[in-house]
Structure formats: structure tokens, C-alpha cells
Design a protein around this motif. Structure first.
Motif, PDB file in Angstrom:
ATOM      1  N   GLU A   7      76.148  52.078 -72.756  1.00  0.00           N
ATOM      2  CA  GLU A   7      75.256  51.231 -71.940  1.00  0.00           C
ATOM      3  C   GLU A   7      75.983  49.945 -71.505  1.00  0.00           C
ATOM      4  O   GLU A   7      75.884  49.528 -70.347  1.00  0.00           O
ATOM      5  CB  GLU A   7      74.007  50.886 -72.767  1.00  0.00           C
ATOM      6  CG  GLU A   7      72.895  50.272 -71.953  1.00  0.00           C
ATOM      7  CD  GLU A   7      71.687  49.882 -72.825  1.00  0.00           C
ATOM      8  OE1 GLU A   7      71.684  50.168 -74.043  1.00  0.00           O
ATOM      9  OE2 GLU A   7      70.762  49.271 -72.249  1.00  0.00           O
ATOM     10  N   SER A   9      79.210  49.554 -71.172  1.00  0.00           N
ATOM     11  CA  SER A   9      80.247  49.908 -70.192  1.00  0.00           C
ATOM     12  C   SER A   9      79.626  50.091 -68.806  1.00  0.00           C
ATOM     13  O   SER A   9      80.187  49.633 -67.801  1.00  0.00           O
ATOM     14  CB  SER A   9      80.965  51.194 -70.597  1.00  0.00           C
ATOM     15  OG  SER A   9      81.519  51.030 -71.858  1.00  0.00           O
ATOM     16  N   ARG A  10      78.464  50.737 -68.759  1.00  0.00           N
ATOM     17  CA  ARG A  10      77.778  50.951 -67.472  1.00  0.00           C
ATOM     18  C   ARG A  10      77.363  49.603 -66.866  1.00  0.00           C
ATOM     19  O   ARG A  10      77.613  49.327 -65.693  1.00  0.00           O
ATOM     20  CB  ARG A  10      76.542  51.850 -67.689  1.00  0.00           C
ATOM     21  CG  ARG A  10      75.707  52.070 -66.424  1.00  0.00           C
ATOM     22  CD  ARG A  10      74.521  52.967 -66.669  1.00  0.00           C
ATOM     23  NE  ARG A  10      73.621  52.513 -67.727  1.00  0.00           N
ATOM     24  CZ  ARG A  10      72.751  51.516 -67.619  1.00  0.00           C
ATOM     25  NH1 ARG A  10      72.654  50.837 -66.497  1.00  0.00           N
ATOM     26  NH2 ARG A  10      71.970  51.178 -68.634  1.00  0.00           N
ATOM     27  N   LEU A  11      76.794  48.728 -67.690  1.00  0.00           N
ATOM     28  CA  LEU A  11      76.343  47.415 -67.200  1.00  0.00           C
ATOM     29  C   LEU A  11      77.518  46.574 -66.686  1.00  0.00           C
ATOM     30  O   LEU A  11      77.404  45.869 -65.689  1.00  0.00           O
ATOM     31  CB  LEU A  11      75.622  46.659 -68.321  1.00  0.00           C
ATOM     32  CG  LEU A  11      74.209  47.145 -68.635  1.00  0.00           C
ATOM     33  CD1 LEU A  11      73.758  46.646 -70.003  1.00  0.00           C
ATOM     34  CD2 LEU A  11      73.235  46.674 -67.556  1.00  0.00           C
ATOM     35  N   LYS A  12      78.647  46.695 -67.398  1.00  0.00           N
ATOM     36  CA  LYS A  12      79.838  45.930 -66.966  1.00  0.00           C
ATOM     37  C   LYS A  12      80.256  46.345 -65.563  1.00  0.00           C
ATOM     38  O   LYS A  12      80.547  45.502 -64.713  1.00  0.00           O
ATOM     39  CB  LYS A  12      81.009  46.208 -67.928  1.00  0.00           C
ATOM     40  CG  LYS A  12      81.021  45.358 -69.149  1.00  0.00           C
ATOM     41  CD  LYS A  12      82.402  45.265 -69.780  1.00  0.00           C
ATOM     42  CE  LYS A  12      82.977  46.590 -70.200  1.00  0.00           C
ATOM     43  NZ  LYS A  12      84.251  46.462 -70.922  1.00  0.00           N
ATOM     44  N   GLN A  13      80.254  47.633 -65.341  1.00  0.00           N
ATOM     45  CA  GLN A  13      80.652  48.156 -64.009  1.00  0.00           C
ATOM     46  C   GLN A  13      79.666  47.727 -62.941  1.00  0.00           C
ATOM     47  O   GLN A  13      80.056  47.210 -61.893  1.00  0.00           O
ATOM     48  CB  GLN A  13      80.702  49.673 -64.065  1.00  0.00           C
ATOM     49  CG  GLN A  13      82.017  50.186 -64.579  1.00  0.00           C
ATOM     50  CD  GLN A  13      82.361  51.519 -63.943  1.00  0.00           C
ATOM     51  OE1 GLN A  13      81.486  52.339 -63.705  1.00  0.00           O
ATOM     52  NE2 GLN A  13      83.636  51.716 -63.661  1.00  0.00           N
ATOM     53  N   GLU A  14      78.369  47.919 -63.227  1.00  0.00           N
ATOM     54  CA  GLU A  14      77.317  47.580 -62.260  1.00  0.00           C
ATOM     55  C   GLU A  14      77.383  46.117 -61.834  1.00  0.00           C
ATOM     56  O   GLU A  14      77.138  45.766 -60.705  1.00  0.00           O
ATOM     57  CB  GLU A  14      75.947  47.799 -62.911  1.00  0.00           C
ATOM     58  CG  GLU A  14      75.400  49.197 -62.723  1.00  0.00           C
ATOM     59  CD  GLU A  14      74.108  49.361 -63.517  1.00  0.00           C
ATOM     60  OE1 GLU A  14      73.896  50.475 -63.974  1.00  0.00           O
ATOM     61  OE2 GLU A  14      73.340  48.378 -63.698  1.00  0.00           O
ATOM     62  N   LYS A  15      77.688  45.254 -62.811  1.00  0.00           N
ATOM     63  CA  LYS A  15      77.604  43.805 -62.563  1.00  0.00           C
ATOM     64  C   LYS A  15      78.961  43.165 -62.316  1.00  0.00           C
ATOM     65  O   LYS A  15      79.051  41.944 -62.235  1.00  0.00           O
ATOM     66  CB  LYS A  15      76.915  43.125 -63.741  1.00  0.00           C
ATOM     67  CG  LYS A  15      75.549  43.741 -64.039  1.00  0.00           C
ATOM     68  CD  LYS A  15      74.596  42.744 -64.598  1.00  0.00           C
ATOM     69  CE  LYS A  15      73.199  43.350 -64.642  1.00  0.00           C
ATOM     70  NZ  LYS A  15      72.151  42.386 -64.814  1.00  0.00           N
ATOM     71  N   ASN A  16      80.000  43.956 -62.241  1.00  0.00           N
ATOM     72  CA  ASN A  16      81.369  43.436 -62.148  1.00  0.00           C
ATOM     73  C   ASN A  16      81.576  42.331 -63.208  1.00  0.00           C
ATOM     74  O   ASN A  16      81.911  41.191 -62.904  1.00  0.00           O
ATOM     75  CB  ASN A  16      81.675  42.901 -60.737  1.00  0.00           C
ATOM     76  CG  ASN A  16      83.151  42.512 -60.594  1.00  0.00           C
ATOM     77  OD1 ASN A  16      84.006  43.058 -61.280  1.00  0.00           O
ATOM     78  ND2 ASN A  16      83.438  41.553 -59.711  1.00  0.00           N
ATOM     79  N   ARG A 268      74.699  43.437 -75.023  1.00  0.00           N
ATOM     80  CA  ARG A 268      73.935  44.257 -74.069  1.00  0.00           C
ATOM     81  C   ARG A 268      72.839  43.406 -73.421  1.00  0.00           C
ATOM     82  O   ARG A 268      72.687  43.390 -72.196  1.00  0.00           O
ATOM     83  CB  ARG A 268      73.343  45.462 -74.812  1.00  0.00           C
ATOM     84  CG  ARG A 268      72.635  46.499 -73.927  1.00  0.00           C
ATOM     85  CD  ARG A 268      71.119  46.393 -73.887  1.00  0.00           C
ATOM     86  NE  ARG A 268      70.495  45.966 -75.111  1.00  0.00           N
ATOM     87  CZ  ARG A 268      70.112  46.792 -76.093  1.00  0.00           C
ATOM     88  NH1 ARG A 268      70.282  48.079 -75.993  1.00  0.00           N
ATOM     89  NH2 ARG A 268      69.527  46.286 -77.179  1.00  0.00           N
ATOM     90  N   GLU A 274      71.590  38.424 -67.896  1.00  0.00           N
ATOM     91  CA  GLU A 274      72.546  37.432 -67.385  1.00  0.00           C
ATOM     92  C   GLU A 274      72.222  36.027 -67.904  1.00  0.00           C
ATOM     93  O   GLU A 274      72.292  35.028 -67.181  1.00  0.00           O
ATOM     94  CB  GLU A 274      72.623  37.471 -65.857  1.00  0.00           C
ATOM     95  CG  GLU A 274      73.123  38.814 -65.356  1.00  0.00           C
ATOM     96  CD  GLU A 274      73.433  38.849 -63.874  1.00  0.00           C
ATOM     97  OE1 GLU A 274      73.700  37.785 -63.286  1.00  0.00           O
ATOM     98  OE2 GLU A 274      73.415  39.953 -63.306  1.00  0.00           O
TER      99      GLU A 274
END
Ligand code: 13P
Ligand code: SF4
Length: 298
Positions: A7, A9-16, A268, A274
Motif C-alpha cells: 500500500e 509503495s502504491r501511494l508513493k507512486q500515486e503521489k510522487n 501510510r 499528506e
């Protein structure tokens, strides 16, 4: 835990987003970190990152430094209560009084300090570059704050200068003592001893190396010894053990509970929400940045 890691890793990608982790963090945080390092490495990484969101898994002054160094980025911290006992040992009023007592004497401030304190300082330093920073100054007398142990260490390396220390210290390193070093040497005669400059000077002087946390990793890499006695926050041996599974590490249990306040769950949550955001008043931030720039230019 696997779901949580996925989760994040996915959030990191989504939010740069980028996750910066100090070497003392919990080992599970290393699984999601983009960079793991000491204060100097973390500052350099925060300064140059292209990410939009910086999640700072460390203590408050470190996240604050990231906000000063890269003011266009949003910096969040998993637990805003993660402070630094040493940074709390100096206040602006006291620092101004010290400057008034020693007019014209430059102030070298350890990064383990608040933004307001940095703004009143001439140049910053970390454990990785403190001796070099002080050495670079033309003045003979130099104020080194807030860590008296780091000040003693600098003085021992540069005897021709007169170091004026502040009376602060890290309670976690202050506990590490020479008795333990002597006992550990007897028990593990082949082990090399690595200390952190926040230790009392007698410990640093008894060690084979006295280094910042990232330089400890380099030292182990370059030293053929199989065993090491590590005199710093005890979580550091988990970091070393992970990088060097075939070596043995011994330490004295002294934990920085502030560093351990950050968890994967909190990482997370701060990626999702944010927040909590760490920001610095622009008037303070501008002056603190000048002290940072002087350090980087040395
Ligand atoms: P390093 O910069 O060596 O990682 O040290 C930071 C710190 O807070 C040590 O207690
Ligand atoms: Fe501060 Fe000491 Fe914790 Fe480092 S180990 S963050 S100096 S209290």
C-alpha cells in the motif's frame, strides 16, 4: 505487514512521494525507504529530490531541515511528537546571551537544533563534517553548540583552536561509558570498536573509529574484521546487521524512543492524508538556509 508495504509503495507512486529514513529507524521502515542515511546524507537528499512529497521518517529537526532546504516541497512526518532531547537543550534566548558574551566568535551549530536556533547561527555541521567545518574557519575561537561531547571531540582533533561548548548532550549517547568498552574489549578481543561523536570523549578516544552513522556503514564495509562493538543508539546494529549479515555486532542497550515513534502504519497514514506537515516561518527559514549553504560550501 506485506499489505502495508504494498500500500505504501502504491501511494508513493500515486503521489510522487519519497520516503527518507534515518539509520536509527525501525528495520521494517527500511523496506519502504527510498533513502536511508545520516543527517548529512538526508539533508543532501532532501535538497535535491524531484519528488513532490517528502515523508521524513526521523525526528522533527530532520524534517524541519528538509523543509528549509527544499521550501517548494511538502514535508510530512509520521509522528510530529518525534523530537530530539539534545535539540531541546538550547533556546534562542540562551544562544543570544552566549553570542553577546563572546562577540565576533562564530557559532557552529550542530544540525540537531531547531530552525530558530539555526537561524541565529553562522554555519551548521553534522557529525559527518563537524571537524572539517570548524577547521575551515579562520577564527581561533569558535562556539560549538548544543552538543558538549561533539565540541570535546572537535577540540581533541583541532587543538590549536579554542572551542567554546554549549552544555547540551544526547542522553542516549551520554549513557555509553568506558566501562562497557573495556568489558566488551575483553569479551570480544578481535572486535573493532566504532563510536559516534555524541559519545563522551573517553569513549570516542577508546574506539577504533568515531564516525557518523552512515560512515559507520562504510567503515564496516572497508574493514576486514568480523566483529564490531558499536557505541551509538542501539538500533544502529540492526541497520548494520541487515547490510552485513555475515558480521557480528555488539552494543550497549540505549534506545532513542523518539526515533522509534515512527511506524509503517503512521507512514501510510501520512501518505494518505499528506499531514502532519512540517513547515518553517519563511523569515526563519531564509536565515537558517544561509547557515546550511555555508556548510555545503565548505
Ligand atoms: P548522524 O548524523 O550521525 O546519523 O547522527 C544523528 C543523530 O541524531 C545521532 O544521534
Ligand atoms: Fe537526538 Fe540523541 Fe535521539 Fe539522536 S539519538 S535524535 S541526538 S535524542
Amino acid at each position: 505487514m506485506e499489505n502495508l508495504v504494498a500500500e505504501i509503495s502504491r501511494l508513493k507512486q500515486e503521489k510522487n512521494a519519497i520516503i527518507l529514513s534515518h539509520n536509527y529507524q525501525r528495520t521494517e521502515i527500511f523496506e519502504v525507504a527510498d533513502f536511508i542515511g545520516d543527517s548529512l546524507g538526508l539533508c543532501q537528499e532532501a535538497k535535491t529530490t524531484k519528488a513532490d512529497l517528502i515523508v521524513f521518517s526521523g525526528v522533527h529537526f530532520m524534517a524541519e531541515s528538509a523543509a528549509i532546504l527544499n521550501p517548494d516541497k511538502k514535508v510530512v512526518i509520521p509522528d510530529p511528537e518525534a523530537g530530539c532531547a539534545m535539540a531541546d537543550m538550547i533556546d534562542v534566548e540562551g544562544l543570544l546571551a552566549m553570542k553577546a558574551k563572546y562577540p565576533g566568535v562564530p557559532v557552529v551549530m550542530y544540525v540537531n537544533s531547531t530552525a530558530e536556533i539555526k537561524a541565529e547561527s553562522d554555519v551548521l555541521c553534522t557529525s559527518a563534517n563537524a571537524v572539517k567545518v570548524v577547521q575551515s574557519l579562520s577564527e581561533k575561537r569558535v562556539i560549538c553548540a548544543p552538543d558538549k561531547n561533539l565540541a570535546d571531540f572537535i577540540q581533541s582533533k583541532i587543538p590549536d583552536k579554542e572551542i567554546i561548548p554549549w552544555d547540551g548532550y544526547c542522553p542516549i549517547h551520554q549513557r555509553l561509558n568506558l566501562d562497557y568498552v573495556k568489558q566488551a574489549r575483553k569479551r570480544h578481543p578481535k572486535a573493532k570498536i566504532i563510536a559516534h561523536p555524541e559519545c563522551p570523549l573517553e569513549v570516542s578516544e577508546a574506539a577504533d573509529y568515531c564516525l557518523s552513522t552512515s560512515k559507520m556503514v562504510e567503515a564496516v564495509k572497508n574493514d576486514p574484521a568480523k566483529e564490531f562493538i558499536v557505541m551509538t543508539e542501539c538500533g544502529m546494529i540492526k541497520r548494520l546487521q541487515k547490510v552485513f549479515p555475515d558480521r557480528k555486532f555488539y552494543t550497549l542497550c540505549s534506545m532513542c524512543f523518539d526515533m522509534k515513534k515512527n511506524t509503517l502504519e503512521k507512514i501510510r497514514d501520512c501518505l494518505v492524508n499528506e499531514k502532519p506537515v512540517v513547515s518553517v516561518d519563511p523569515a526563519v527559514s531564509g536565515k537558517a538556509l544561509q547557515a546550511f549553504e555555508r556548510m555545503f560550501n565548505i
